[in-house]
Motif scaffolding. Sequence first.
Motif, PDB file in Angstrom:
ATOM      1  N   THR A 167       0.836  -1.197   0.000  1.00  0.00           N
ATOM      2  CA  THR A 167       0.000   0.000   0.000  1.00  0.00           C
ATOM      3  C   THR A 167       0.867   1.242   0.000  1.00  0.00           C
ATOM      4  N   ARG A 168       0.527   2.205  -0.869  1.00  0.00           N
ATOM      5  CA  ARG A 168       1.184   3.506  -0.832  1.00  0.00           C
ATOM      6  C   ARG A 168       0.343   4.427   0.066  1.00  0.00           C
ATOM      7  N   VAL A 169       1.016   5.102   0.972  1.00  0.00           N
ATOM      8  CA  VAL A 169       0.329   6.052   1.838  1.00  0.00           C
ATOM      9  C   VAL A 169       0.884   7.446   1.592  1.00  0.00           C
ATOM     10  N   GLU A 170       0.025   8.445   1.761  1.00  0.00           N
ATOM     11  CA  GLU A 170       0.423   9.837   1.498  1.00  0.00           C
ATOM     12  C   GLU A 170      -0.107  10.752   2.588  1.00  0.00           C
ATOM     13  N   GLY A 171       0.748  11.582   3.116  1.00  0.00           N
ATOM     14  CA  GLY A 171       0.354  12.629   4.050  1.00  0.00           C
ATOM     15  C   GLY A 171       1.380  13.751   3.930  1.00  0.00           C
ATOM     16  N   ALA A 172       1.564  14.216   2.680  1.00  0.00           N
ATOM     17  CA  ALA A 172       2.536  15.260   2.378  1.00  0.00           C
ATOM     18  C   ALA A 172       3.915  14.838   2.899  1.00  0.00           C
ATOM     19  N   CYS A 173       4.636  15.733   3.572  1.00  0.00           N
ATOM     20  CA  CYS A 173       6.001  15.411   4.022  1.00  0.00           C
ATOM     21  C   CYS A 173       6.002  14.418   5.176  1.00  0.00           C
ATOM     22  N   ASP A 174       4.825  14.100   5.694  1.00  0.00           N
ATOM     23  CA  ASP A 174       4.702  13.072   6.727  1.00  0.00           C
ATOM     24  C   ASP A 174       4.349  11.706   6.112  1.00  0.00           C
ATOM     25  N   ALA A 233       9.703  13.450  28.383  1.00  0.00           N
ATOM     26  CA  ALA A 233      10.778  13.912  27.498  1.00  0.00           C
ATOM     27  C   ALA A 233      12.156  13.562  28.075  1.00  0.00           C
ATOM     28  N   LYS A 234      12.289  13.676  29.371  1.00  0.00           N
ATOM     29  CA  LYS A 234      13.609  13.454  29.997  1.00  0.00           C
ATOM     30  C   LYS A 234      14.095  12.006  29.891  1.00  0.00           C
ATOM     31  N   ASP A 235      13.189  11.082  29.480  1.00  0.00           N
ATOM     32  CA  ASP A 235      13.587   9.683  29.328  1.00  0.00           C
ATOM     33  C   ASP A 235      14.197   9.378  27.961  1.00  0.00           C
ATOM     34  N   LEU A 236      14.214  10.380  27.089  1.00  0.00           N
ATOM     35  CA  LEU A 236      14.761  10.161  25.739  1.00  0.00           C
ATOM     36  C   LEU A 236      16.268  10.404  25.706  1.00  0.00           C
ATOM     37  N   SER A 237      16.972   9.534  24.983  1.00  0.00           N
ATOM     38  CA  SER A 237      18.401   9.741  24.752  1.00  0.00           C
ATOM     39  C   SER A 237      18.675  10.348  23.387  1.00  0.00           C
ATOM     40  N   VAL A 238      17.689  10.216  22.490  1.00  0.00           N
ATOM     41  CA  VAL A 238      17.903  10.694  21.127  1.00  0.00           C
ATOM     42  C   VAL A 238      16.571  11.135  20.531  1.00  0.00           C
ATOM     43  N   LEU A 239      16.648  12.167  19.699  1.00  0.00           N
ATOM     44  CA  LEU A 239      15.437  12.771  19.150  1.00  0.00           C
ATOM     45  C   LEU A 239      15.623  13.070  17.661  1.00  0.00           C
ATOM     46  N   GLU A 240      14.569  12.821  16.891  1.00  0.00           N
ATOM     47  CA  GLU A 240      14.542  13.204  15.478  1.00  0.00           C
ATOM     48  C   GLU A 240      13.338  14.102  15.263  1.00  0.00           C
ATOM     49  N   VAL A 241      13.569  15.332  14.834  1.00  0.00           N
ATOM     50  CA  VAL A 241      12.435  16.208  14.523  1.00  0.00           C
ATOM     51  C   VAL A 241      12.495  16.641  13.065  1.00  0.00           C
ATOM     52  N   GLY A 243      10.234  10.397   7.080  1.00  0.00           N
ATOM     53  CA  GLY A 243       9.778   9.770   8.327  1.00  0.00           C
ATOM     54  C   GLY A 243      10.425   8.416   8.546  1.00  0.00           C
ATOM     55  N   VAL A 244      10.595   7.666   7.474  1.00  0.00           N
ATOM     56  CA  VAL A 244      11.226   6.344   7.579  1.00  0.00           C
ATOM     57  C   VAL A 244      12.704   6.519   7.912  1.00  0.00           C
ATOM     58  N   ARG A 245      13.357   7.467   7.263  1.00  0.00           N
ATOM     59  CA  ARG A 245      14.769   7.743   7.539  1.00  0.00           C
ATOM     60  C   ARG A 245      14.949   8.151   8.999  1.00  0.00           C
ATOM     61  N   GLN A 246      14.042   8.960   9.524  1.00  0.00           N
ATOM     62  CA  GLN A 246      14.132   9.369  10.930  1.00  0.00           C
ATOM     63  C   GLN A 246      14.077   8.157  11.852  1.00  0.00           C
ATOM     64  N   ALA A 247      13.120   7.243  11.562  1.00  0.00           N
ATOM     65  CA  ALA A 247      12.981   6.043  12.394  1.00  0.00           C
ATOM     66  C   ALA A 247      14.248   5.200  12.326  1.00  0.00           C
ATOM     67  N   TYR A 268      15.208   5.374  25.617  1.00  0.00           N
ATOM     68  CA  TYR A 268      14.200   5.697  24.595  1.00  0.00           C
ATOM     69  C   TYR A 268      14.693   6.697  23.546  1.00  0.00           C
ATOM     70  N   GLY A 269      14.116   6.573  22.359  1.00  0.00           N
ATOM     71  CA  GLY A 269      14.317   7.560  21.306  1.00  0.00           C
ATOM     72  C   GLY A 269      12.970   7.919  20.710  1.00  0.00           C
ATOM     73  N   MET A 270      12.858   9.131  20.163  1.00  0.00           N
ATOM     74  CA  MET A 270      11.583   9.538  19.566  1.00  0.00           C
ATOM     75  C   MET A 270      11.824  10.214  18.232  1.00  0.00           C
ATOM     76  N   LEU A 271      10.877  10.001  17.322  1.00  0.00           N
ATOM     77  CA  LEU A 271      10.875  10.789  16.093  1.00  0.00           C
ATOM     78  C   LEU A 271       9.540  11.483  15.974  1.00  0.00           C
ATOM     79  N   SER A 272       9.573  12.674  15.402  1.00  0.00           N
ATOM     80  CA  SER A 272       8.346  13.409  15.105  1.00  0.00           C
ATOM     81  C   SER A 272       8.417  13.837  13.643  1.00  0.00           C
ATOM     82  N   SER A 273       7.453  13.367  12.875  1.00  0.00           N
ATOM     83  CA  SER A 273       7.431  13.615  11.435  1.00  0.00           C
ATOM     84  C   SER A 273       6.210  14.468  11.105  1.00  0.00           C
ATOM     85  N   MET A 274       6.413  15.516  10.294  1.00  0.00           N
ATOM     86  CA  MET A 274       5.338  16.494  10.071  1.00  0.00           C
ATOM     87  C   MET A 274       5.016  16.654   8.589  1.00  0.00           C
TER      88      MET A 274
END
Lengths: 415, 415
Positions: free
Chosen positions: A92-99, A300-308, A365-369, A393-399
């Motif tokens: 399946t191809r999914v689309e949500g602009a840059c997200d 937030a303080k439990d994260l060691s790495v972040l991708e925004v 978003g995939v690259r961030q993960a 923990y690590g987190m990514l936020s894709s927009m």
Amino acid sequence: MSFFRKKIYACAGFYTISLGTGRKEFHPKKPRPGIEHYIKEAGLGTIEQIENPENIGEGVIGNFVAERFCRQGNLGGFFPMVHPTFQYKPCTRVEGACDSGGLALVASVKTILADLADVTLCMGVEVQNSVKAIYGADYLAAAGWFSGERKNGHAYFFPDQFSQRAGACFDKFGYDNMRPGMAQWYVNAIDNARKNPKAQEYHNKNADLFATGMTKANPKAFCEYINVFDCSKVSDGAAALIFTSEEGLEKIGVEKKDAVEVVAYAQVQDNLTTPPPDLTKLSTCEVAARRVYERAGIEAKDLSVLEVHDCFTVAGLLAIEAAGFAGYGEGAAFVKDGNTKRDGSIPTNTSGGLIGYGHPTGATGVRQAIDVVHQLSGKAGDYQIEIDPSRPYGMLSSMGGNDKTVVAMILKKTE
Amino acid sequence: MSFFRKKIYACAGFYTISLGTGRKEFHPKKPRPGIEHYIKEAGLGTIEQIENPENIGEGVIGNFVAERFCRQGNLGGFFPMVHPTFQYKPCTRVEGACDSGGLALVASVKTILADLADVTLCMGVEVQNSVKAIYGADYLAAAGWFSGERKNGHAYFFPDQFSQRAGACFDKFGYDNMRPGMAQWYVNAIDNARKNPKAQEYHNKNADLFATGMTKANPKAFCEYINVFDCSKVSDGAAALIFTSEEGLEKIGVEKKDAVEVVAYAQVQDNLTTPPPDLTKLSTCEVAARRVYERAGIEAKDLSVLEVHDCFTVAGLLAIEAAGFAGYGEGAAFVKDGNTKRDGSIPTNTSGGLIGYGHPTGATGVRQAIDVVHQLSGKAGDYQIEIDPSRPYGMLSSMGGNDKTVVAMILKKTE
């Protein structure tokens, strides 16, 4: 209680070079690989890291706007090209602009949670150098509301949207506070990219990055409040990552230590037909972060790495605030003080981010993960940071669009 | 053993008028509603049939190529516009060419199977009358491989692809066998559409449909082996359908008798970069049908109603064979003999299908599912057929591209 009904893991990530201006391999007049090439390269790069790829039951492809850049839709049709055992399996191809890449992560996880496959291949791709930047900007403007805000919009629609955000922040928090924060964001992006051989800015030799980052806006040539160094790049590239259940991990012969647990995600959709409630905030990103922290049972303080999602430097600063690391209006100073550097209090976008690595939109978003997975499992190469065992923990936020479509996902180092 | 890990139901379907040539409301020079209007109309039409819409946890939008027809992406952003309680909930746009609606059905089911929502709103939409047909044909050609087969392709790329299939069938099974079958398909499509007030051909007053259906191909004006009446229409429209778990059904106040059980689906992806293995067969549709029958534990003879993807009359005939109702090469005679009429052995496309109702591409798979739901729950109005209690099943088969992306789904009347 866990957010997911069963354990989900991510492993074996691979992304291509981000091809575009800045890369030695790139020449605007020379022929370049097509979108199907990128899908195949990323897919194979992932598959090579596992055993028994026939266990991959399903594919997902995140892509924003190949219909325009490549005149190509029906993108799932390139999945069987990746490996002969994929023939006649679902994709399946999914689309949500840059997200779009963020949505691909979610779709890949759901299939496993639904007990429809033990292993899924999550891909994201975009090819954007097929046309001049000004046409590309028009294609990418499809992330905004055509019948509404775009009617009288800027030719560089999205740069202008974030330029207006920068302007609003200058007004509210002061140019002399914001501008150095934006410049420092640029410095970190390039500095991290120089450690990532696949980054578009890997070859960047600029000796005074901060001075470049401080470049004054030139409204006649570009936007009112931002310069071109505030912008992510026009990029071609793809990324692929494998998601599995506990059983799936065994089937593909990946040891748990080489995988990362997916703890929770939040997918949040704002109304495309309403203006942002506050230009000085990424409100939807904030909702996504709040929800995903709650679902993961962490802070937030439990994260060691972040991708925004730093499509623009100002978006990076506001994303840091939205993720809960700096108070309202304090993002610029937080970044200027070095907190988001690889050795800072919250290492952010360690492989370069959208400005340093590049921004092949549907792949981002995939690259961030993948970068979060690589950091948490000790596979990040020259840009590896140390993971504090008390913050696994690590987190990514894709927009997507102007803070409209957001996916935040939290991953955890395995024990 | 059930295919799904828990019970899934579909209910409260609604689709808009299929707007385009043939409808009295349509005038090519008059302003028409935008894509967001269609999403809202279909969504609200569905919501009005349930209680407590705040229980809808997630949305899906199937759409093929709004980036070109409407210069609009990030389509999930129109979900919160449908109802105020949808703000900040997830919505994903899925694309698989003309099977985009089929993929939306699958995505909506998965979210419930994953225990991520009890109720999902599945939508499909396309607006195609925004440009002249010849440009539209080019946009829709994005379903084919741009760097391959499309390089030297016909201006009407997809009509030509299926014209070539018709030609191959003429060679193998005889023109005098195939052509009347194709004409009869057209007759049934219009005859059914005349019973469906939302169909694009509802107003069709042609007194000799069979003669029209027999029109000889005019290669100079259009395609080599098919005429314009063999083609589905250029349409604007949307469709929306609710999927729920057992708990979800209660939450939205829908009685089980007004819902239909989703028993199984099969999503099958063929390689876009390889030619069809046999022009006289829909091989991928056949794989999907075989798989879904096996997963549902039933056979073709257990179906009371069928929806197939008749983008062209010849595709309808081949789809009947792929679904197991006629042997290889026997589809034309099967249809000519009246088996697919509303009172035939397997009532097919009872609301008009893509040729009679219309083909707003991204909406079509969802519209098909709605018609199966309506028939099985006795809500099909003037085109209602009788459901034999010993055959409580209905099936839809939705196809993207030239037999490349297929979703087949089997639904069952509740007891």
